[in-house]
Motif scaffolding. Sequence first.
Motif, PDB file in Angstrom:
ATOM      1  N   GLY A 166       0.841  10.020  -5.180  1.00 38.73           N
ATOM      2  CA  GLY A 166       0.796  10.613  -3.848  1.00 38.73           C
ATOM      3  C   GLY A 166       0.421   9.643  -2.750  1.00 38.73           C
ATOM      4  O   GLY A 166       0.337  10.038  -1.585  1.00 38.73           O
ATOM      5  N   ALA A 167       0.177   8.373  -3.088  1.00 37.76           N
ATOM      6  CA  ALA A 167      -0.206   7.400  -2.058  1.00 37.76           C
ATOM      7  C   ALA A 167       0.997   7.084  -1.171  1.00 37.76           C
ATOM      8  O   ALA A 167       2.132   7.018  -1.646  1.00 37.76           O
ATOM      9  CB  ALA A 167      -0.709   6.116  -2.714  1.00 37.76           C
ATOM     10  N   GLU A 194       3.348  -8.546   4.306  1.00 36.67           N
ATOM     11  CA  GLU A 194       2.887  -9.144   3.049  1.00 36.67           C
ATOM     12  C   GLU A 194       3.365  -8.379   1.823  1.00 36.67           C
ATOM     13  O   GLU A 194       2.919  -8.649   0.719  1.00 36.67           O
ATOM     14  CB  GLU A 194       1.351  -9.221   3.060  1.00 36.67           C
ATOM     15  CG  GLU A 194       0.831 -10.193   4.101  1.00 36.67           C
ATOM     16  CD  GLU A 194      -0.661 -10.049   4.347  1.00 36.67           C
ATOM     17  OE1 GLU A 194      -1.238  -9.014   3.943  1.00 36.67           O
ATOM     18  OE2 GLU A 194      -1.230 -10.956   4.957  1.00 36.67           O
ATOM     19  N   GLU A 225       2.131  -1.919   0.755  1.00 38.50           N
ATOM     20  CA  GLU A 225       0.715  -1.548   0.633  1.00 38.50           C
ATOM     21  C   GLU A 225       0.624  -0.060   0.350  1.00 38.50           C
ATOM     22  O   GLU A 225       1.366   0.736   0.925  1.00 38.50           O
ATOM     23  CB  GLU A 225      -0.024  -1.867   1.929  1.00 38.50           C
ATOM     24  CG  GLU A 225      -0.077  -3.342   2.233  1.00 38.50           C
ATOM     25  CD  GLU A 225      -1.471  -3.804   2.627  1.00 38.50           C
ATOM     26  OE1 GLU A 225      -2.434  -3.043   2.468  1.00 38.50           O
ATOM     27  OE2 GLU A 225      -1.565  -4.946   3.095  1.00 38.50           O
ATOM     28  N   VAL A 245      -4.207   5.419   0.880  1.00 43.77           N
ATOM     29  CA  VAL A 245      -4.707   6.679   0.311  1.00 43.77           C
ATOM     30  C   VAL A 245      -5.636   7.414   1.267  1.00 43.77           C
ATOM     31  O   VAL A 245      -6.077   8.517   0.970  1.00 43.77           O
ATOM     32  CB  VAL A 245      -5.435   6.465  -1.036  1.00 43.77           C
ATOM     33  CG1 VAL A 245      -4.490   5.911  -2.080  1.00 43.77           C
ATOM     34  CG2 VAL A 245      -6.635   5.559  -0.874  1.00 43.77           C
ATOM     35  N   GLY A 261      -7.525   7.557   5.593  1.00 41.83           N
ATOM     36  CA  GLY A 261      -7.476   7.140   6.987  1.00 41.83           C
ATOM     37  C   GLY A 261      -6.479   7.964   7.788  1.00 41.83           C
ATOM     38  O   GLY A 261      -5.766   8.817   7.250  1.00 41.83           O
TER      39      GLY A 261
END
Lengths: 246, 159
Positions: free
Chosen positions: A225-226, A233, A236, A239, A241
């Motif tokens: 679910g991220a 880079e 990313e 998860v 914020g």
Amino acid sequence: MKYDGLDATALSARLGAPNCVALERVTSTLDIIHQLAEDGAPHGTLVLADEQVKGRGRRSRYWHSPRGSGVWLGSLLRPAAPVEGGVLAIRAGICLVRALADLDVVAKLKWPNDIMVHDRKLAGILCEARWSGQQLLWVALGIGINVHGPLPREIADRAIALDEVLPGIGRLKVLDALMPWLRGLADRPTLGEHECFEFGRCDWLAGRPVLEPVAGTAQGIDRDGALLVETLEGIERVVGGTIVTA
Amino acid sequence: MIDFKIVEKLLALLDDSQANTIEVKKGWWSTTVKVSKGPMGGVSGPVTYQVAAESHPASPVAAGGEEAVEAPPPPPPDNHIEIKSPMVGTFYSRPEPGVEPYVRPGSRITPGKTLCIIEAMKIMNPVDSEVSGVIVEVLVEDAQPIEFGQVLFRVDPNG
């Protein structure tokens, strides 16, 4: 108290909830769920309120929830097997999108689970977990759906009520559509391929530039679910914020 | 300097793997970062991590062996208890912005006292204390991303 003409027993039977509590005025349905959970209420217990005077979102942001104007719902989840928190959050959003599709409303999901219609927020979902050491005791799931407008002028440009796109809709019809989907919420510990596919189809953030919490372009979710953000880079995983878009 | 983004990624990678140590060398001019699972590492138990950074000399002339660029923090007194994050997420020291934090250095805590909230994908997870004592140190800033196993608080049980 009767909720759109139905008492708690009739609501339980109609919505297939093992235990249903209908209340006129609460601080937040999440508070009632936590109280009931402490008293041993079963998985699937449902709380419906006519009005929330302290409806809350992330970081205790106020959720406008005046009397009779929306579905202000709390549900008690006691997962039988460990479930990743992110999975519950994403799946709850997918359930709501499915329910709206059943009502012929096309909705998008802004990660992790804000429900957007015409780029305005129709519904919000917040989960609060309670732990004993490393053991998850329960999760209180709170859902707020704006059903009847008009909304206050200060939020009308970024929020929407369902009757704007579905005139004549009532709260019970929304619940009829939603509850069958919510029943399987905590059954599986990870997101299935089909759920990831469904998320992708209604992913409001997909391809949009993201400024925070990391700068890049949103690229969907992974099986936990991220949110995946493509940065200079590489990819990313996000998860937590607040997601700020350009 | 340690690139903490690289360290974060390495820790996540280490978490998902059976390996106990990962070492990354970016080049002779750059820093070597090495992360290792500590003695408590395991599938279900809390994990401690050791992170080491080494800087390679910028030119062979200056070579004199490897040089540590950052000294490890002094170890806490033996009797202090470390409270670690049970999950990856965002650390919140207070229930909402603008109000008092749950705890600060000097706060007396007992089992069940809420210490912070960790948010992971809009699921709010309060972290409650399992010990009694006095908070000696809060090691994380409000709204900072945190990793599984990261030390959040140090507690003096005899305080």
